[in-house]
Design an enzyme around this catalytic site. Structure first.
Site, PDB file in Angstrom:
ATOM      1  N   TYR A  51       0.850  -1.194   0.000  1.00 51.74           N
ATOM      2  CA  TYR A  51       0.000   0.000   0.000  1.00 51.74           C
ATOM      3  C   TYR A  51       0.884   1.241   0.000  1.00 51.74           C
ATOM      4  CZ  TYR A  51      -4.995  -0.361  -0.069  1.00 51.74           C
ATOM      5  OH  TYR A  51      -6.277  -0.488  -0.501  1.00 51.74           O
ATOM      6  N   GLU A  53      -0.490   4.790  -0.646  1.00 53.44           N
ATOM      7  CA  GLU A  53      -1.282   6.006  -0.910  1.00 53.44           C
ATOM      8  C   GLU A  53      -0.405   7.238  -0.728  1.00 53.44           C
ATOM      9  OE1 GLU A  53      -4.692   5.819   1.656  1.00 53.44           O
ATOM     10  OE2 GLU A  53      -5.772   4.483   0.310  1.00 53.44           O
ATOM     11  N   ASP A 196      -5.585  13.270 -25.705  1.00 51.60           N
ATOM     12  CA  ASP A 196      -5.639  11.890 -25.227  1.00 51.60           C
ATOM     13  C   ASP A 196      -4.907  11.051 -26.275  1.00 51.60           C
ATOM     14  OD1 ASP A 196      -6.238   9.317 -24.561  1.00 51.60           O
ATOM     15  OD2 ASP A 196      -8.392   9.657 -24.255  1.00 51.60           O
ATOM     16  N   THR A 222      -3.008   5.810 -22.213  1.00 52.09           N
ATOM     17  CA  THR A 222      -2.890   4.482 -21.631  1.00 52.09           C
ATOM     18  C   THR A 222      -1.438   4.083 -21.835  1.00 52.09           C
ATOM     19  OG1 THR A 222      -3.439   3.479 -23.754  1.00 52.09           O
ATOM     20  CG2 THR A 222      -5.252   3.756 -22.199  1.00 52.09           C
ATOM     21  N   LYS A 225      -1.141   0.283 -25.094  1.00 52.44           N
ATOM     22  CA  LYS A 225      -1.464   0.172 -26.520  1.00 52.44           C
ATOM     23  C   LYS A 225      -0.149   0.200 -27.314  1.00 52.44           C
ATOM     24  CE  LYS A 225      -6.110   1.713 -25.531  1.00 52.44           C
ATOM     25  NZ  LYS A 225      -7.130   2.776 -25.626  1.00 52.44           N
ATOM     26  N   ARG A 231      -1.302  -2.793 -18.685  1.00 54.54           N
ATOM     27  CA  ARG A 231      -2.565  -2.041 -18.697  1.00 54.54           C
ATOM     28  C   ARG A 231      -2.470  -0.950 -17.651  1.00 54.54           C
ATOM     29  NH1 ARG A 231      -5.211  -4.993 -21.752  1.00 54.54           N
ATOM     30  NH2 ARG A 231      -6.722  -3.383 -22.051  1.00 54.54           N
TER      31      ARG A 231
HETATM   32  C1  PLP Z   1      -8.213   3.083 -24.894  1.00 58.71           C
HETATM   33  C2  PLP Z   1      -8.554   4.504 -24.715  1.00 58.71           C
HETATM   34  C3  PLP Z   1      -8.947   5.024 -23.477  1.00 58.71           C
HETATM   35  C4  PLP Z   1      -9.335   4.171 -22.300  1.00 58.71           C
HETATM   36  O1  PLP Z   1      -8.431   3.339 -21.797  1.00 58.71           O
HETATM   37  P1  PLP Z   1      -8.851   2.164 -20.807  1.00 58.71           P
HETATM   38  O2  PLP Z   1      -7.523   1.744 -20.334  1.00 58.71           O
HETATM   39  O3  PLP Z   1      -9.585   1.169 -21.599  1.00 58.71           O
HETATM   40  O4  PLP Z   1      -9.674   2.770 -19.720  1.00 58.71           O
HETATM   41  C5  PLP Z   1      -9.130   6.385 -23.354  1.00 58.71           C
HETATM   42  N1  PLP Z   1      -8.963   7.191 -24.407  1.00 58.71           N
HETATM   43  C6  PLP Z   1      -8.624   6.725 -25.622  1.00 58.71           C
HETATM   44  C7  PLP Z   1      -8.456   7.681 -26.745  1.00 58.71           C
HETATM   45  C8  PLP Z   1      -8.428   5.374 -25.820  1.00 58.71           C
HETATM   46  O5  PLP Z   1      -8.131   4.931 -27.031  1.00 58.71           O
END
Ligand code: PLP
Length: 415
Positions: A51, A53, A196, A222, A225, A231
């Site tokens: 933990y 925090e 994003d 994220t 990807k 993840r």
């Molecule tokens: C995949 C994605 C997310 C969300 O990610 P998670 O890990 O599935 O919550 C947010 N924004 C964009 C543009 C994405 O492609």
């Protein structure tokens, strides 16, 4: 024998089957990748027990001496990778990272200008089903018929709605974004710029796409990807927003950070800092470009016209008379994993849309190159021309398996 197979043979067996599936199929879902053994080890490490925090040096729990070093390394490496002033590596995933930024910078009812879902935006960019859309006011822009984003229209929307955040970024858009153009519009209406980069973070880290961190105020992503880490999520921001963002992540939205995941993020960032990662990112884009051309040659209708990143969205229904759901299932049976996807202003239902979204990050990690992309396009074409013909699907399945065995993953890994 592994500990897992002795204590929990059922889960060990499912994991073994999942490993075999990943080894033997063409993984074309553009948001997926294949992490290194080092990333897997960090994920499965003792850091999961802790933990912590708070933030490095300011924890609400004792015993965080080594954990602090791990999280500090992850932050330092991410700063180096993107040239960011401030980094928060605690968001549990991409959606919570976006929520944290909204919570940090907006009051309920404030307006965000984001990309429409069916035009490539993400659910968290204002889809009415999300909690965020109930708290904040999302106005959504769309793409043009030629696949571009019309900045004059974006400016008109911005002048009309006076957003507090102008948000760029996407999950199923294959063209590039004019960050400077977005920034000019945001500046004109006094809005914060947010990108994003979840899908393209690895292509930016690998220096193949422009880096929004230099231009925008806040960038979310994220880590699993194209960036090829565990993840998870991450927020990069200008120093002036650092306190608000850190407070929004913890204690605003989350409790204890997942330090095993943060350790794996640090490992992935170090991998992405190596010169070889540039070659990887370049090959992802080359592969996507060849795959796109090969599909076009076979009569596929490419949504947005072309690809300038790692993903391709094609209109399966218009191209081959096969709906997205049917196409996804038929390809799955042939050992090709894709996902059905809406196309701009799709008239078909979300669970059976017109499009199929594919991408090259995972197959490029396996080492596949231009030559293999020709096979991939041909295989997709054969299956979608005969989606109900089991002999075609079986034949493709065998060829896919043979190809995958030439590009093995995870060698002696077992559960
Ligand atoms: C995949 C994605 C997310 C969300 O990610 P998670 O890990 O599935 O919550 C947010 N924004 C964009 C543009 C994405 O492609």
């Amino acid at each position: 024998m592994s500990y897992l197979s002795q204590t929990d043979p059922a889960i060990a067996e499912y994991l073994t089957k999942e490993l075999e599936r990943q080894q033997d199929v063409l993984e074309l879902i553009p948001s997926e990748n294949i992490v290194s053994r080092a990333v897997l080890e960090a994920l499965g490490s003792v850091a999961t027990n802790k933990y912590s925090e708070g933030y490095p040096g300011r924890r609400y729990y004792g015993g965080n001496q080594e954990i602090d070093k791990i999280e500090a390394a992850a932050i330092e490496r991410a700063k180096q990778l993107y040239g960011a002033e401030h980094v928060n590596v605690q968001p549990l995933s991409g959606a919570p990272a976006n929520m944290a930024v909204y919570a940090a910078l907006l009051e309920p009812g404030d307006t965000v200008l984001g990309m429409d879902l069916s035009h490539g935006g993400h659910l968290t960019h204002g889809h009415p089903m999300t909690v965020m859309a109930k708290i904040y006011n999302f106005v959504r822009y769309k793409t043009e018929n030629d696949g571009t984003i019309d900045l004059d229209k974006l400016r008109t929307l911005a002048l009309e709605h006076k957003p507090k955040i102008v948000l760029a970024g996407f999950s199923s858009y294959s063209r590039s974004i004019d960050y400077a153009g977005f920034k000019r519009i945001a500046d004109e209406v006094g809005a914060i710029t947010m990108m994003d980069m979840a899908h393209i973070a690895g292509l930016i880290a690998g220096k193949q796409l422009e880096n929004p961190v230099k231009i925008f105020d806040v960038v979310t992503t994220t880590t699993h990807k194209t960036l090829r880490g565990p993840r998870g999520g991450m927020i990069l921001a200008r120093e002036q927003y650092s306190k608000a963002i850190d407070r929004a992540v913890f204690p605003g939205l989350q409790g204890g950070p997942h330090e095993n995941v943060i350790a794996a993020k640090a490992v992935a960032f170090l991998e992405a800092l190596q010169p070889a990662f540039e070659g990887y990112a370049r090959q992802i884009m080359k592969n996507a470009s060849v795959l796109c051309d090969e599909l076009k040659n076979r009569g596929f209708k490419i949504v947005f016209g072309s690809t300038e990143n790692h993903l391709i969205l094609f209109d399966a229904f218009a191209s081959k008379g096969v709906g997205g759901k049917h196409a996804e299932r038929a390809l799955d049976e042939a050992g090709i994993t894709v996902n059905k996807n809406v196309i701009p202003d799709d008239t078909r239902p979300p669970l059976d849309p017109s499009g199929v979204r594919i991408g090259t990050p995972a197959i490029t990690t396996r080492g596949m190159k231009e030559e293999e992309m020709k096979f991939v396009a041909e295989a997709i074409d054969r299956v979608l021309a005969n989606p109900d013909d089991d002999s075609v699907k079986q034949a493709v399945r065998e060829e896919v398996r043979t190809l995958c065995r030439r590009f093995p993953i995870y060698g002696d890994l077992s559960y």
